[in-house]
Design an enzyme around this catalytic site. Sequence first.
Site, mmCIF file in Angstrom:
data_model
loop_
_atom_site.group_PDB
_atom_site.id
_atom_site.type_symbol
_atom_site.label_atom_id
_atom_site.label_comp_id
_atom_site.label_asym_id
_atom_site.label_seq_id
_atom_site.Cartn_x
_atom_site.Cartn_y
_atom_site.Cartn_z
ATOM 1 N N ALA B 35 0.838 -1.202 0.000
ATOM 2 C CA ALA B 35 0.000 0.000 0.000
ATOM 3 C C ALA B 35 0.873 1.252 0.000
ATOM 4 O O ALA B 35 2.002 1.220 0.474
ATOM 5 C CB ALA B 35 -0.900 0.012 1.227
ATOM 6 N N ASP B 36 0.323 2.363 -0.577
ATOM 7 C CA ASP B 36 0.996 3.651 -0.401
ATOM 8 C C ASP B 36 0.152 4.483 0.562
ATOM 9 O O ASP B 36 -0.874 4.014 1.065
ATOM 10 C CB ASP B 36 1.235 4.346 -1.741
ATOM 11 C CG ASP B 36 -0.054 4.683 -2.473
ATOM 12 O OD1 ASP B 36 -1.117 4.788 -1.816
ATOM 13 O OD2 ASP B 36 -0.010 4.825 -3.704
ATOM 14 N N SER B 37 0.586 5.716 0.809
ATOM 15 C CA SER B 37 -0.093 6.513 1.836
ATOM 16 C C SER B 37 -1.557 6.768 1.479
ATOM 17 O O SER B 37 -2.417 6.800 2.355
ATOM 18 C CB SER B 37 0.647 7.832 2.044
ATOM 19 O OG SER B 37 0.693 8.550 0.825
ATOM 20 N N LEU B 38 -1.841 6.939 0.181
ATOM 21 C CA LEU B 38 -3.241 7.167 -0.218
ATOM 22 C C LEU B 38 -4.078 5.910 -0.024
ATOM 23 O O LEU B 38 -5.240 5.977 0.361
ATOM 24 C CB LEU B 38 -3.308 7.633 -1.686
ATOM 25 C CG LEU B 38 -2.661 8.981 -2.000
ATOM 26 C CD1 LEU B 38 -2.855 9.323 -3.471
ATOM 27 C CD2 LEU B 38 -3.230 10.080 -1.126
ATOM 28 N N ASP B 39 -3.449 4.738 -0.286
ATOM 29 C CA ASP B 39 -4.180 3.476 -0.067
ATOM 30 C C ASP B 39 -4.606 3.350 1.393
ATOM 31 O O ASP B 39 -5.705 2.885 1.700
ATOM 32 C CB ASP B 39 -3.281 2.280 -0.431
ATOM 33 C CG ASP B 39 -3.066 2.143 -1.929
ATOM 34 O OD1 ASP B 39 -4.031 2.289 -2.685
ATOM 35 O OD2 ASP B 39 -1.914 1.879 -2.330
#
Lengths: 423, 78
Positions: B35-39
């Site tokens: 995951a990235d921060s937006l996820d």
Amino acid sequence: MRRVVITGLGLVTPLGTGVEHSWKQLLDGKSGIRAIDTFDVSDLPAKIGGMVPRGDGTNGTFNPDLTVPTKDQKKMDDFIIYGVAAAAEAVKDSGWEPQTEEDRERTGVMIGSGIGGLSSIYETSLLLAEKGPRRISPFFIPSALINLVSGHVSIIHGFKGPNHSAVTACSTGAHAIGDAARLIMWDDCDVMVAGGAEAAINRLGVAGFAAARALSTGFNETPEKASRPYDKDRDGFVMGEGAGVVVLEELEHAKARGAKIYAEVVGYGLSGDAHHITAPADDGNGGYRSMAMALKRAGMTPADIDYVNAHGTSTPLGDLIELGAVKRLFGEALNTASMSSTKSATGHLLGAAGAIEAIFSVLAIRDQQVPPTLNLDNPSDECAGVDLVPHKSKKRRVRAALSNSFGFGGTNASLIVKEYTGS
Amino acid sequence: MSDIAERVKKIVVEHLGVEEGKVTDTASFIDDLGADSLDTVELVMAFEEEFGIEIPDDAAEKILTVKDAIDFISSKQG
């Protein structure tokens, strides 16, 4: 000045997915216009559009899962998915796979859109009103931003050169290709992936263009007859969606790697009408000057142009104003040229139109065959003596083609592509 | 496995497009599940929607693993 050639093509259009499929449908005289069945049109004056046919990916249907992993699709409005798909086809077709960091830094992207993520904006606005700000997705803004086609293509392929995006309404695709070619000419990079993408067929988009009195409303029962440029019964344009992307490459760079060369980008002209936000100037002066500038840049005269891919959106005013400008510029040279509007088959893809039409112009050169103007049953009187290629495509000599794009705001762009003969 | 744990893991699988087997209690959304921060922002929103709770930003910042999520939701639904 460094020379720029086209070495890759990619298309997602209402006629289907893939360059060869779309092109064959176009040459066969097929229409991509049909009744809108994905949202309520009962209260809209225009009930038809050129939607990209969806399916499992076979037989020219578009399957987003083949382009973008399902979990990532929510991060992209449809215009981005179409653009990414067309770019993937174009890059693959070109065979350009940068192996070194320098190669990656010398490869850029310039894919624009007229409106961008209108569907995302529309749907998210409804969500905001209904459920409040805490339900707004963190992916909303990046899914709607116009330059995110270029962003995603860069990320997916690792292209680290100039990353840019044209936004000039219906001239976007042509401006993107013309400006990207200039970046190569100026030695800012060697390869550019350039074009336009659009997906604005939703209730808000249709209602908006209908309110501007731009859309055809008289052929809702016979959608395939609605887009009829130059015909006496034309009554507005039909919205289309999709994407067109080309790979532009510096000539010596393309030759050095033995790339297939479709055509050379030799002319590019730009102008502003300085007249009205939606209507073209009556005298067609803006379009005339953009065509003249493209010819001058190419070092050509009208007699060198064998095919004109018209902007020709099927509006009562615009078609005749463009025709008048072409007549004045070409003079007798128009007697031996052919001119058609492929929007008769695709509808008007707005920010993608200039790109897909540049590709159709390139293919006309490749196959020495010009696509038809559909539904040209009774040409307007002003069309007398002009070969508008009614109904059926036509085999003919095509040395060079000129493609026009004119947009709201009075922004005009003309591209000239020429066959590449190895010298 | 508790009902909450099952529902949390189902959401993680759907949103991050990862295999069920990888969604262990100790799995970190960012380090282990891609995951990235937006996820992670979207995941927290999905938890809020699924469980009908509000997760304040300062609490959301501390939800880094599957177990963090299960524990927080369990405490809220206690």
